[in-house]
Design a protein around this motif. Sequence first.
Motif, PDB file in Angstrom:
ATOM      1  N   LEU A  59       0.721  -1.166  -0.064  1.00  0.00           N
ATOM      2  CA  LEU A  59      -0.009   0.063  -0.004  1.00  0.00           C
ATOM      3  C   LEU A  59       0.798   1.254   0.093  1.00  0.00           C
ATOM      4  N   GLY A  60       2.183   0.896   0.053  1.00  0.00           N
ATOM      5  CA  GLY A  60       2.971   2.259   0.020  1.00  0.00           C
ATOM      6  C   GLY A  60       3.585   2.423   1.393  1.00  0.00           C
ATOM      7  N   HIS A  61       4.759   3.225   1.295  1.00  0.00           N
ATOM      8  CA  HIS A  61       5.549   3.397   2.380  1.00  0.00           C
ATOM      9  C   HIS A  61       6.168   2.310   3.031  1.00  0.00           C
ATOM     10  N   VAL A 187      10.865 -11.430   4.198  1.00  0.00           N
ATOM     11  CA  VAL A 187      11.054 -10.451   5.116  1.00  0.00           C
ATOM     12  C   VAL A 187      10.663  -8.936   4.382  1.00  0.00           C
ATOM     13  N   LEU A 188      10.197  -8.119   5.028  1.00  0.00           N
ATOM     14  CA  LEU A 188       9.608  -6.974   4.527  1.00  0.00           C
ATOM     15  C   LEU A 188      10.548  -5.972   5.206  1.00  0.00           C
ATOM     16  N   VAL A 189      11.436  -5.321   4.237  1.00  0.00           N
ATOM     17  CA  VAL A 189      12.631  -4.621   4.683  1.00  0.00           C
ATOM     18  C   VAL A 189      12.806  -3.130   4.115  1.00  0.00           C
ATOM     19  N   PRO A 190      13.060  -2.162   5.020  1.00  0.00           N
ATOM     20  CA  PRO A 190      13.187  -0.876   4.926  1.00  0.00           C
ATOM     21  C   PRO A 190      14.672  -0.669   4.253  1.00  0.00           C
ATOM     22  N   VAL A 191      14.718   0.231   2.692  1.00  0.00           N
ATOM     23  CA  VAL A 191      15.732   0.129   2.179  1.00  0.00           C
ATOM     24  C   VAL A 191      16.201   1.660   1.862  1.00  0.00           C
ATOM     25  N   ASP A 192      15.836   2.674   2.564  1.00  0.00           N
ATOM     26  CA  ASP A 192      15.976   4.014   2.225  1.00  0.00           C
ATOM     27  C   ASP A 192      17.481   4.212   2.183  1.00  0.00           C
ATOM     28  N   GLY A 193      18.280   3.775   3.311  1.00  0.00           N
ATOM     29  CA  GLY A 193      19.426   4.141   3.352  1.00  0.00           C
ATOM     30  C   GLY A 193      19.896   5.428   4.396  1.00  0.00           C
ATOM     31  N   THR A 194      18.759   6.095   4.843  1.00  0.00           N
ATOM     32  CA  THR A 194      18.953   7.226   5.490  1.00  0.00           C
ATOM     33  C   THR A 194      18.288   7.222   7.035  1.00  0.00           C
ATOM     34  N   TYR A 219      11.199   3.230   0.394  1.00  0.00           N
ATOM     35  CA  TYR A 219      12.488   3.656  -0.242  1.00  0.00           C
ATOM     36  C   TYR A 219      12.152   5.217  -0.927  1.00  0.00           C
ATOM     37  N   PHE A 220      10.935   5.750  -0.857  1.00  0.00           N
ATOM     38  CA  PHE A 220      10.942   7.061  -1.255  1.00  0.00           C
ATOM     39  C   PHE A 220      10.843   7.180  -2.933  1.00  0.00           C
ATOM     40  N   SER A 221      11.740   6.802  -3.536  1.00  0.00           N
ATOM     41  CA  SER A 221      12.031   7.217  -4.953  1.00  0.00           C
ATOM     42  C   SER A 221      12.660   5.760  -5.779  1.00  0.00           C
ATOM     43  N   PRO A 222      12.527   5.596  -6.888  1.00  0.00           N
ATOM     44  CA  PRO A 222      13.089   4.556  -7.904  1.00  0.00           C
ATOM     45  C   PRO A 222      14.450   4.786  -7.669  1.00  0.00           C
ATOM     46  N   GLU A 223      14.926   5.904  -7.536  1.00  0.00           N
ATOM     47  CA  GLU A 223      16.813   6.085  -7.690  1.00  0.00           C
ATOM     48  C   GLU A 223      16.958   5.233  -6.408  1.00  0.00           C
ATOM     49  N   THR A 224      16.549   5.590  -5.042  1.00  0.00           N
ATOM     50  CA  THR A 224      16.947   5.128  -3.749  1.00  0.00           C
ATOM     51  C   THR A 224      16.917   3.640  -3.852  1.00  0.00           C
ATOM     52  N   LEU A 225      15.781   3.070  -4.652  1.00  0.00           N
ATOM     53  CA  LEU A 225      15.628   1.468  -4.780  1.00  0.00           C
ATOM     54  C   LEU A 225      16.615   1.101  -5.556  1.00  0.00           C
ATOM     55  N   PRO A 257      17.642 -17.014  -3.255  1.00  0.00           N
ATOM     56  CA  PRO A 257      17.266 -15.861  -2.605  1.00  0.00           C
ATOM     57  C   PRO A 257      16.918 -14.672  -3.669  1.00  0.00           C
ATOM     58  N   LYS A 258      15.640 -14.212  -3.288  1.00  0.00           N
ATOM     59  CA  LYS A 258      15.283 -13.229  -4.521  1.00  0.00           C
ATOM     60  C   LYS A 258      14.697 -11.864  -3.793  1.00  0.00           C
ATOM     61  N   LEU A 259      14.750 -10.823  -4.437  1.00  0.00           N
ATOM     62  CA  LEU A 259      14.116  -9.476  -4.173  1.00  0.00           C
ATOM     63  C   LEU A 259      13.106  -9.176  -5.065  1.00  0.00           C
ATOM     64  N   LEU A 260      11.963  -8.980  -4.671  1.00  0.00           N
ATOM     65  CA  LEU A 260      10.617  -8.852  -5.415  1.00  0.00           C
ATOM     66  C   LEU A 260      10.123  -7.549  -5.116  1.00  0.00           C
ATOM     67  N   VAL A 261      10.330  -6.830  -6.155  1.00  0.00           N
ATOM     68  CA  VAL A 261       9.725  -5.246  -5.977  1.00  0.00           C
ATOM     69  C   VAL A 261       8.333  -5.281  -6.344  1.00  0.00           C
ATOM     70  N   LEU A 262       7.422  -4.837  -5.430  1.00  0.00           N
ATOM     71  CA  LEU A 262       5.907  -4.709  -5.664  1.00  0.00           C
ATOM     72  C   LEU A 262       5.950  -3.256  -6.002  1.00  0.00           C
ATOM     73  N   PRO A 263       5.194  -2.565  -7.191  1.00  0.00           N
ATOM     74  CA  PRO A 263       4.914  -1.103  -7.340  1.00  0.00           C
ATOM     75  C   PRO A 263       4.463  -0.407  -6.228  1.00  0.00           C
ATOM     76  N   GLY A 264       4.933   1.099  -6.199  1.00  0.00           N
ATOM     77  CA  GLY A 264       4.288   1.981  -4.970  1.00  0.00           C
ATOM     78  C   GLY A 264       5.526   2.214  -3.922  1.00  0.00           C
ATOM     79  N   TYR A 265       5.570   3.296  -3.595  1.00  0.00           N
ATOM     80  CA  TYR A 265       6.889   3.479  -2.559  1.00  0.00           C
ATOM     81  C   TYR A 265       6.463   4.669  -1.564  1.00  0.00           C
TER      82      TYR A 265
END
Length: 265
Positions: A59-61, A187-194, A219-225, A257-265
């Motif tokens: 749902l975002g964030h 695992v649902l993981v925050p990846v913002d880095g800040t 992650y706030f933006s595609p660039e951060t992801l 192991p896989k990273l699965l990106v669902l759209p929305g941030y």
Amino acid sequence: MVAVRFLALLLFLISPLMASRAEAQASDCLAMAQAPSSLVPVQFSPTALEADQVRFTFLGHSTFLIESPQGVRIATDYTGYAGGTVPDVVTMNHAHRSHYTDFPDPAIKHVLRGWNPEGGPARHDLTVGDVRIRNVTTDIRSMGGVIPDGNSIFIFEVAGLCIGHLGHLHHELSNAQLGAIGRLDIVLVPVDGTYTMAQVNMLNVLKELKARLVLPMHYFSPETLQRFINGLSGALEVEISATASVTLSAKTLPEKPKLLVLPGY
């Protein structure tokens, strides 16, 4: 004599299942972990799940809507929006206002705060329908200091899966915390880095958790992801989903192991 032996064997086999129904039941995720290692709004519209399936809707964030086979709905880091549905359970953390609300819908039966307003660690361990929910607390930064137990990693045990939402994690995990978490399949993981912590440190957390599927959030933006993906250096396969919802089961988890990106941030 044969009938007596059969009855004894049957009782031996079902006794662990009977014991697991006790309120203080042992966690399957913990038991396996201790064994030898071998924002775009989304409108939620439920459909039936098989007995071994769990649906995730991003749902975002940091908010996911998690649905169990019996229809239990859980919204993580709930701020008041759950895709147009009223969840049965919400979890919240309070590092920032975007991870909780002081005014949850009164129709929500279980509101689980990742912090204890009265001080000390929050402690949750409950079963709602076919889902067991428990937490492991971590510390958060605040105004140059540290708030002990200010965040919770919530673990959801459902349909043979061990699912962890890391919340607003600010530090790498201790051996004691890793032991308390146990095995995580997803695992649902925050990846913002800040706001949480540097991406390299979050990658270290993922290496320790060894989950087979990682769903990024916060992650706030595609660039951060993309920076996070670049930092993986091939450690995880990467898949970009076309939809914000995915239905998963233990038998459909990736072999690698896989990273699965669902759209929305």
